[in-house]
Scaffold this motif. Structure first.
Motif, PDB file in Angstrom:
ATOM      1  N   MET A  28       1.987  39.355 -18.832  1.00  0.00           N
ATOM      2  CA  MET A  28       0.962  38.333 -18.613  1.00  0.00           C
ATOM      3  C   MET A  28       1.553  37.093 -17.951  1.00  0.00           C
ATOM      4  O   MET A  28       0.938  36.504 -17.050  1.00  0.00           O
ATOM      5  N   ALA A  29       2.741  36.693 -18.370  1.00  0.00           N
ATOM      6  CA  ALA A  29       3.375  35.513 -17.780  1.00  0.00           C
ATOM      7  C   ALA A  29       3.734  35.756 -16.317  1.00  0.00           C
ATOM      8  O   ALA A  29       3.530  34.877 -15.468  1.00  0.00           O
ATOM      9  N   SER A  30       4.249  36.935 -16.005  1.00  0.00           N
ATOM     10  CA  SER A  30       4.612  37.214 -14.605  1.00  0.00           C
ATOM     11  C   SER A  30       3.365  37.299 -13.731  1.00  0.00           C
ATOM     12  O   SER A  30       3.383  36.874 -12.569  1.00  0.00           O
ATOM     13  N   THR A  31       2.269  37.828 -14.271  1.00  0.00           N
ATOM     14  CA  THR A  31       1.023  37.882 -13.511  1.00  0.00           C
ATOM     15  C   THR A  31       0.485  36.476 -13.251  1.00  0.00           C
ATOM     16  O   THR A  31       0.058  36.160 -12.136  1.00  0.00           O
ATOM     17  N   ALA A  32       0.526  35.625 -14.270  1.00  0.00           N
ATOM     18  CA  ALA A  32       0.073  34.244 -14.099  1.00  0.00           C
ATOM     19  C   ALA A  32       0.946  33.509 -13.078  1.00  0.00           C
ATOM     20  O   ALA A  32       0.440  32.733 -12.255  1.00  0.00           O
ATOM     21  N   LEU A  33       2.245  33.759 -13.108  1.00  0.00           N
ATOM     22  CA  LEU A  33       3.152  33.130 -12.144  1.00  0.00           C
ATOM     23  C   LEU A  33       2.846  33.598 -10.722  1.00  0.00           C
ATOM     24  O   LEU A  33       2.807  32.798  -9.785  1.00  0.00           O
ATOM     25  N   ALA A  34       2.588  34.904 -10.546  1.00  0.00           N
ATOM     26  CA  ALA A  34       2.269  35.435  -9.212  1.00  0.00           C
ATOM     27  C   ALA A  34       0.962  34.848  -8.695  1.00  0.00           C
ATOM     28  O   ALA A  34       0.859  34.471  -7.519  1.00  0.00           O
ATOM     29  N   ILE A  35      -0.043  34.743  -9.544  1.00  0.00           N
ATOM     30  CA  ILE A  35      -1.320  34.155  -9.118  1.00  0.00           C
ATOM     31  C   ILE A  35      -1.131  32.686  -8.773  1.00  0.00           C
ATOM     32  O   ILE A  35      -1.706  32.184  -7.801  1.00  0.00           O
ATOM     33  N   GLY A  36      -0.301  31.977  -9.528  1.00  0.00           N
ATOM     34  CA  GLY A  36      -0.017  30.577  -9.215  1.00  0.00           C
ATOM     35  C   GLY A  36       0.656  30.419  -7.863  1.00  0.00           C
ATOM     36  O   GLY A  36       0.307  29.523  -7.088  1.00  0.00           O
TER      37      GLY A  36
END
Length: 91
Positions: A28-36
């Motif tokens: 979830m953290a890596s997905t949020a970072l990629a979207i950011g």
């Protein structure tokens, strides 16, 4: 003996569940970072960031490589996919 086996199974289950929770949080953290990162890049390029803008951009025909270039029109379409084939039986 039965109590020891149940306790050992419960401890192993809790350890596996804990590692699964950690992996889910990392995902979830890596997905949020990629979207950011995608949001920041889109804002820096002056484009809107969203699903509608993404699909609108994907549906547009590609731009010519240089200003004087024209798209080829030789009767075939680059965007036309082959979806069906014809089979014939030979007797």
């Amino acid at each position: 003996m039965n109590i020891i086996q149940r306790t050992l199974r419960a401890v192993l289950f809790l350890i596996l569940a804990f590692f699964g929770l950690i992996m889910a949080l990392i995902f979830m953290a890596s997905t949020a970072l990629a979207i950011g990162v995608l949001y920041i890049v889109a804002r820096l390029q002056g484009r809107p960031f969203g699903v509608k803008a993404y699909w609108a951009e994907r549906r547009r025909p590609p731009m010519p490589q240089h200003p004087g270039a024209r798209p080829r029109h030789d009767g075939t379409s680059r965007h036309q996919d082959v979806t069906d084939i014809e089979m014939r039986e030979i007797h």
